[in-house]
Scaffold this motif. Structure first.
Motif, PDB file in Angstrom:
ATOM      1  N   PHE A 141       0.842  -1.191   0.000  1.00  0.00           N
ATOM      2  CA  PHE A 141       0.000   0.000   0.000  1.00  0.00           C
ATOM      3  C   PHE A 141       0.879   1.243   0.000  1.00  0.00           C
ATOM      4  CE2 PHE A 141      -2.089   3.249   2.649  1.00  0.00           C
ATOM      5  CZ  PHE A 141      -3.163   3.524   1.832  1.00  0.00           C
ATOM      6  N   PHE A 151       5.603  -5.031   6.476  1.00  0.00           N
ATOM      7  CA  PHE A 151       4.720  -5.336   7.599  1.00  0.00           C
ATOM      8  C   PHE A 151       3.673  -6.346   7.143  1.00  0.00           C
ATOM      9  CE2 PHE A 151       1.056  -4.289  10.333  1.00  0.00           C
ATOM     10  CZ  PHE A 151       1.644  -4.614  11.524  1.00  0.00           C
ATOM     11  N   HIS A 186      -1.024  -7.147   8.028  1.00  0.00           N
ATOM     12  CA  HIS A 186      -2.292  -6.934   7.348  1.00  0.00           C
ATOM     13  C   HIS A 186      -2.374  -7.679   6.024  1.00  0.00           C
ATOM     14  CE1 HIS A 186      -4.148  -4.201  10.127  1.00  0.00           C
ATOM     15  NE2 HIS A 186      -2.949  -3.712  10.345  1.00  0.00           N
ATOM     16  N   LYS A 217      -3.815 -10.115   3.878  1.00  0.00           N
ATOM     17  CA  LYS A 217      -5.076 -10.835   3.966  1.00  0.00           C
ATOM     18  C   LYS A 217      -5.256 -11.807   2.823  1.00  0.00           C
ATOM     19  CE  LYS A 217      -7.491  -8.121   7.081  1.00  0.00           C
ATOM     20  NZ  LYS A 217      -8.641  -7.313   7.407  1.00  0.00           N
ATOM     21  N   ARG A 265      -1.326 -13.274   8.913  1.00  0.00           N
ATOM     22  CA  ARG A 265      -2.495 -13.595   9.716  1.00  0.00           C
ATOM     23  C   ARG A 265      -3.015 -14.978   9.389  1.00  0.00           C
ATOM     24  NH1 ARG A 265      -6.449  -8.541  10.690  1.00  0.00           N
ATOM     25  NH2 ARG A 265      -4.873  -7.123  11.482  1.00  0.00           N
ATOM     26  N   GLN A 292       0.537  -2.617  15.228  1.00  0.00           N
ATOM     27  CA  GLN A 292      -0.243  -2.211  14.053  1.00  0.00           C
ATOM     28  C   GLN A 292      -1.156  -3.325  13.562  1.00  0.00           C
ATOM     29  OE1 GLN A 292       3.041  -1.752  14.310  1.00  0.00           O
ATOM     30  NE2 GLN A 292       3.501   0.393  13.972  1.00  0.00           N
ATOM     31  N   GLU A 293      -0.857  -4.548  13.981  1.00  0.00           N
ATOM     32  CA  GLU A 293      -1.710  -5.665  13.554  1.00  0.00           C
ATOM     33  C   GLU A 293      -3.123  -5.510  14.091  1.00  0.00           C
ATOM     34  OE1 GLU A 293       2.364  -7.376  14.594  1.00  0.00           O
ATOM     35  OE2 GLU A 293       1.022  -5.887  15.363  1.00  0.00           O
ATOM     36  N   MET A 294      -3.231  -4.804  15.213  1.00  0.00           N
ATOM     37  CA  MET A 294      -4.525  -4.740  15.883  1.00  0.00           C
ATOM     38  C   MET A 294      -5.492  -3.776  15.205  1.00  0.00           C
ATOM     39  SD  MET A 294      -3.512  -4.821  19.844  1.00  0.00           S
ATOM     40  CE  MET A 294      -5.186  -4.596  20.352  1.00  0.00           C
ATOM     41  N   ILE A 295      -4.956  -2.894  14.400  1.00  0.00           N
ATOM     42  CA  ILE A 295      -5.829  -1.925  13.741  1.00  0.00           C
ATOM     43  C   ILE A 295      -6.501  -2.618  12.563  1.00  0.00           C
ATOM     44  CG2 ILE A 295      -5.901   0.378  12.754  1.00  0.00           C
ATOM     45  CD1 ILE A 295      -3.061   0.744  13.880  1.00  0.00           C
ATOM     46  N   PRO A 296      -7.789  -2.424  12.367  1.00  0.00           N
ATOM     47  CA  PRO A 296      -8.432  -3.002  11.194  1.00  0.00           C
ATOM     48  C   PRO A 296      -7.706  -2.543   9.919  1.00  0.00           C
ATOM     49  CG  PRO A 296     -10.064  -2.077  12.669  1.00  0.00           C
ATOM     50  CD  PRO A 296      -8.735  -1.747  13.247  1.00  0.00           C
ATOM     51  N   SER A 297      -7.600  -3.446   8.953  1.00  0.00           N
ATOM     52  CA  SER A 297      -6.775  -3.170   7.773  1.00  0.00           C
ATOM     53  C   SER A 297      -7.136  -1.867   7.094  1.00  0.00           C
ATOM     54  CB  SER A 297      -6.914  -4.295   6.772  1.00  0.00           C
ATOM     55  OG  SER A 297      -6.368  -5.458   7.323  1.00  0.00           O
ATOM     56  N   LYS A 298      -8.430  -1.657   6.919  1.00  0.00           N
ATOM     57  CA  LYS A 298      -8.826  -0.447   6.194  1.00  0.00           C
ATOM     58  C   LYS A 298      -8.459   0.786   6.991  1.00  0.00           C
ATOM     59  CE  LYS A 298     -12.202  -2.325   3.180  1.00  0.00           C
ATOM     60  NZ  LYS A 298     -13.590  -2.643   2.909  1.00  0.00           N
ATOM     61  N   ILE A 326      -5.911   1.075   9.079  1.00  0.00           N
ATOM     62  CA  ILE A 326      -4.475   1.380   9.071  1.00  0.00           C
ATOM     63  C   ILE A 326      -4.089   2.012   7.755  1.00  0.00           C
ATOM     64  CG2 ILE A 326      -3.515  -0.787   8.199  1.00  0.00           C
ATOM     65  CD1 ILE A 326      -1.288  -0.449  10.143  1.00  0.00           C
ATOM     66  N   LEU A 327      -4.794   1.645   6.701  1.00  0.00           N
ATOM     67  CA  LEU A 327      -4.478   2.278   5.423  1.00  0.00           C
ATOM     68  C   LEU A 327      -4.785   3.766   5.480  1.00  0.00           C
ATOM     69  CD1 LEU A 327      -5.591  -0.365   2.796  1.00  0.00           C
ATOM     70  CD2 LEU A 327      -3.427  -0.085   3.967  1.00  0.00           C
ATOM     71  N   SER A 328      -5.958   4.100   6.002  1.00  0.00           N
ATOM     72  CA  SER A 328      -6.283   5.525   6.048  1.00  0.00           C
ATOM     73  C   SER A 328      -5.430   6.228   7.093  1.00  0.00           C
ATOM     74  CB  SER A 328      -7.770   5.726   6.305  1.00  0.00           C
ATOM     75  OG  SER A 328      -8.095   5.319   7.594  1.00  0.00           O
TER      76      SER A 328
END
Lengths: 395, 500
Positions: free
Chosen positions: A65, A112, A115, A117, A144, B310-316, B318-320
């Motif tokens: 990203f 990283f 995330h 998926k 994950r 950072q894994e704990m943040i929902p993917s979308k 963390i992108l924003s």
């Protein structure tokens, strides 16, 4: 009682004081060595794994990203302009760990995996075998367990590089489509579990397609790849995949269309509450599986002269749909049993649960035994609603 | 002035007056008014101008004395015949001088080693107004004022029973502040009163200008960031506390009355909880607990998650987030500290500034920590949101000082979160809980009824049970007179079957 609580001798004792004095030192021991800022991360949303044409190793490609800072105008704080962009970076290596290290060397930010998926295996690699990859994916704390696993037609890296249509990235496209459960939904956890237990597994297959008008190429999962002992042995198409989903209780809802006896006549039902189970039985030397499937459906399209208010019609249709479902399941079980001898439907597990001893005895030549398992069907469909009209509006 | 109070008054008027004049040397407001009593006896009236109502003094003391048809023979005679309600006889010079300082007029007679003091105070006092720090939508709108007598009378009006006790004492070498301990006999644990008296008596400071002085000097754990004594401006809150078997301390010169013992749960109870329907009150109270947690932890969890997990943040998200943080020069930890400190500064400025300027500060503040900071690329939008939520959250705690404690604790937690991530957050939560469980307020465990566990207390902890279920007083230090109402208080029609 109160006195005791008021004056606490402990507060002033020397030991307590020295403990207090030493306490801040604990903080120095740790520091922020593993602190990483979000701006120093290369957030990997999907990885692709392919064979390396130049060696026995692999090529890892990561969809990363690329954050674009929000335009700094007062008022439009966020989200203006292009929202997201992604790049795909690839690096070869002997194994995943090696390749990702090589990949890291190409990037200014720390990779990283938290995330990630989507994990896509290239078809060539899948045919060579993916069992060795699974170890890394399961062992390394980064990826994950809920990541979705796919096999791609052609190279995985190419599929990741394709642009998304609606979502923010092609990986997000795949993820959302898997969540719709129109096809298989295999998580890394499931793959790890199944690959240690079962000998065959079906993974959804990623294909690309082109849009109409302004041509854009994007990805979508269609059909699936059958892997036996970690190696891809063949593909099944979309409708066969649905059949497999019927057999493995993976189906949630869908639409089923049948042709009636008169040419050009057909009826469609929209299915819901689909359930199925495998009921194993051993009679002497004959091993059998009964697939009990049930569903409810509403008639959504009627291109025929039938009257949907007639109970007989409904009963007749139910029979026909049951047969259609049965045919679907059969269409996938035939190649699985006879052609590939790949137990992707989980017969072995069903036997293992009910007949642990005989199964363990038969486990050595399960492939042969599996091919001989006699499959019987017990499909039940209930048409509960026939829509707003009785007869077809046009006929 | 610092002579021991046992010095008796001299019986010659001139000597006596001289003694007073030297004591009240350099006091422009010291007035000596000499006159003669009917049989020709020399008399003098001494008082401090301004705090004594002279009209009253003339009408009820000077006139009756000067125009009496029968002669006065002695001080006892005067005392006997005067129709003034508040009279006091002083034998010691010190007492008389102190009495004068407190607003009494002192009558001296020649040949008498005794003074008669009349209380005609005319302190300027504020009207009873709605308390500004604890407002309600529904509920009494009267608040305490700076005058103790007014305050105790407000309480008396709520609890009209002889068992409502008011014990008076004076604290402060120079301020001689009037302090009144109030409790309901029969509900309160007697040793609690004793403890309060002991703690108050050992206070030896030059002045008590606010009840906070006393609060700080009677706390169980002076190092704790958490207040262990409650304070309120509302008479109804005091009355409710007394009915719960607690003790109130009125302090002269401040509208804030101290309440003890005070547990953590009590800081979460607003008086209006008991005036609203219990569903609403319960929902609001749970909201308060939730937001207390947010006030305490939101920025630190944000920092910890953003810099370690950072894994704990929902993917979308963390992108924003990575987009919004892209141009931010500071690490999340510095960013959080920066914003939190700015917020605290703005809050403090808003409280301290004159009202006319306050509005300007809030506008500028909104711009500073809002849009402009984001636009300038100094802070990220999510951070502003976290700080804003945290700021709002801390104001949900009804007891303002408790809210401040929570807000202050936030800073060390942010630092720990920046150092150790969620581990640091957990560590600080554990430390706080350990501290709170050990804390006591006048013998009552601070986390009552959570620790020690008392199921009965849960009726008034996270929820506010209906009135008819609150049959027992909260268990604090003991259990005297436990039941607070008759049992079948649940209302309903007498005739279940319908119309009679």
């Amino acid at each position: 009682m109160m006195r005791a609580s008021v004056n606490r001798a402990g507060w002033r004792s020397g030991a307590y004081r020295s403990f207090l004095a030493a306490l801040p030192l604990v903080l120095l021991l740790t520091g922020c060595w593993d602190r990483r800022e979000v701006n120093d991360l290369a957030v990997v949303s999907a990885i692709g794994l392919d064979t390396d044409p130049n060696s026995r190793g692999i090529v890892i490609s990561a969809q990363i990203f690329v954050p674009t800072p929000p335009s700094s105008t007062i008022g439009g704080a966020q989200g203006g302009g292009q929202m997201n962009s992604n790049v795909v970076v690839a690096a070869p290596g002997m194994d995943i760990a090696d390749a990702s290290q090589k990949l890291q060397e190409k990037l200014s930010r720390q990779l990283f995996w938290g995330h990630t998926k989507i994990i896509v295996f290239g078809e060539k690699l899948a045919r060579r075998g993916i069992n060795d990859m699974i170890d890394y994916l399961g062992r390394h704390p980064g990826p994950r367990e809920r990541a979705l696993v796919f096999v791609s037609e052609g190279k995985a890296a190419e599929k990741l590089g394709l642009g998304p249509l609606i979502e923010s990235s092609s990986s997000e496209n795949l993820r959302e489509m898997a969540i719709l459960r129109t096809g298989l939904h295999v998580t890394l956890l499931k793959l790890e579990r199944e690959s240690s237990r079962k000998e065959a597994i079906a993974l959804p297959l990623v294909k690309s397609f082109e849009t109409i008008g302004k041509v854009q190429t994007s990805v979508f999962p269609q059909g699936s790849a059958i892997l036996k002992k970690g190696k891809m042995v063949g593909r099944i198409d979309d409708s066969e995949t649905r059949g497999l989903m019927w057999a493995t209780n993976a189906i949630r809802n869908g639409t089923l269309t049948i042709h009636l006896d008169k040419p050009g006549e057909m009826v469609s039902v929209s299915l819901y509450q689909c359930k199925s189970e495998l009921i194993p039985s051993i009679r002497g030397d004959e091993w059998g599986i009964r697939i009990r499937a049930s569903a409810e459906g509403n008639v959504v399209e009627n291109i025929s002269s039938l009257d949907m208010m007639d109970e007989k019609t409904i009963l007749m249709l139910e029979k026909k749909f049951e047969a259609a479902i049965r045919k679907r399941i059969q269409s996938v079980l035939n190649p699985l049993q006879k052609q590939w001898k790949a137990d992707a439907a989980g017969f072995g597990q069903a036997f293992h649960r009910k007949y642990p001893k005989p199964y363990e005895q038969a486990a050595a030549d399960w492939d042969e035994r599996y091919a001989q398992v006699r499959v019987s069907y017990d499909v039940h469909l209930l048409i509960s609603r026939s829509g707003f009209t009785d007869k077809s509006l046009s006929r | 002035m610092n002579q021991p109070g046992t010095d008796s008054l001299p019986d010659q008027l001139d000597v006596c007056i001289k003694q007073f004049s030297s004591a009240f040397d350099h006091c422009f407001d010291f007035v000596i008014r000499r006159f003669a009593l009917p049989p020709g006896k020399e008399a003098a009236l001494l008082y401090l101008e301004g705090i004594v109502d002279t009209t009253m003094l003339v009408r009820y003391v000077v006139e009756p004395l000067a125009t009496a048809s029968e002669p006065f023979h002695s001080m006892a005679d005067v005392h006997h015949r005067m129709a003034v309600p508040n009279m006091e006889r002083f034998h010691a010079f010190q007492d008389a001088a102190m009495g004068m300082s407190a607003g009494k007029a002192v009558l001296l007679l020649d040949g008498e080693s005794e003074a008669l003091a009349f209380e005609f105070c005319s302190w300027e006092k504020r009207n009873i107004e709605e308390p500004t720090s604890e407002t309600v939508v529904r509920g009494p709108r009267e608040g305490f004022v700076e005058n103790v007598a007014t305050n105790t009378s407000l309480l008396r009006r709520k609890l009209r029973h002889p068992d409502l006790k008011m014990e008076r004492m004076t604290i402060g070498r120079y301020s001689q502040t009037e302090v009144v301990i109030s409790y309901i006999q029969g509900i309160i644990e007697p040793h609690l009163v004793e403890e309060m008296q002991t703690r108050l008596q050992r206070i030896d400071v030059d002045g008590i200008l606010e009840s906070a002085y006393i609060e700080e000097l009677i706390e169980d754990n002076p190092y704790s960031p958490f207040p262990q004594v409650g304070s309120t401006e509302r008479p109804d809150t005091v009355a409710a506390a007394l009915l719960e078997g607690r003790i109130a301390v009125f302090v002269g010169g401040t509208p804030f009355v101290l309440l003890a013992p005070n547990t953590f749960a009590m800081f979460m109870q607003a008086s209006e909880d008991y005036y609203q329907r219990y569903y609403i009150a319960s929902a609001v109270r749970m909201l308060r607990y939730l937001f207390t947690l947010i006030a305490l932890l939101a920025p630190s969890i944000y920092v910890a998650v953003l810099s370690y997990h950072q894994e704990m943040i929902p993917s979308k998200l963390i992108l924003s987030m990575s987009q919004s943080r892209e141009s931010i020069p500071f690490p999340a930890f510095v960013e959080a500290l920066l914003m939190e400190i700015t917020f605290e500064a703005l809050r403090e400025a808003g409280v301290r500034l004159p009202k006319q300027v306050g509005a300007a500060v809030s506008i500028v503040g909104a711009l500073v920590i809002g849009q402009a900071a984001i636009a300038a690329g100094l802070v990220s939008a999510p951070m502003v949101m976290v700080v804003a939520i945290t700021g709002i959250a801390s104001f949900l705690i009804p007891h303002y000082p408790a809210g401040i404690s929570i807000r202050l604790l936030r800073f060390p937690i942010i630092c720990l979160a920046g150092l150790l991530g969620l581990l640091g957050v957990m560590l600080s939560i554990i430390l706080i809980i350990v501290h709170l469980t050990g804390l006591r307020s006048f013998g009552a465990p601070y986390l009552m009824p959570l620790a020690p566990f008392r199921l009965e207390g849960f009726k008034d902890l996270f929820v506010r049970a209906p009135r008819w279920l609150l049959t027992e007083r909260p268990r604090l230090t003991g259990q005297r007179n436990a039941r607070r109402q008759g049992t079948p208080q649940k209302p309903g029609p007498r005739n279940k079957g319908g119309l009679p």
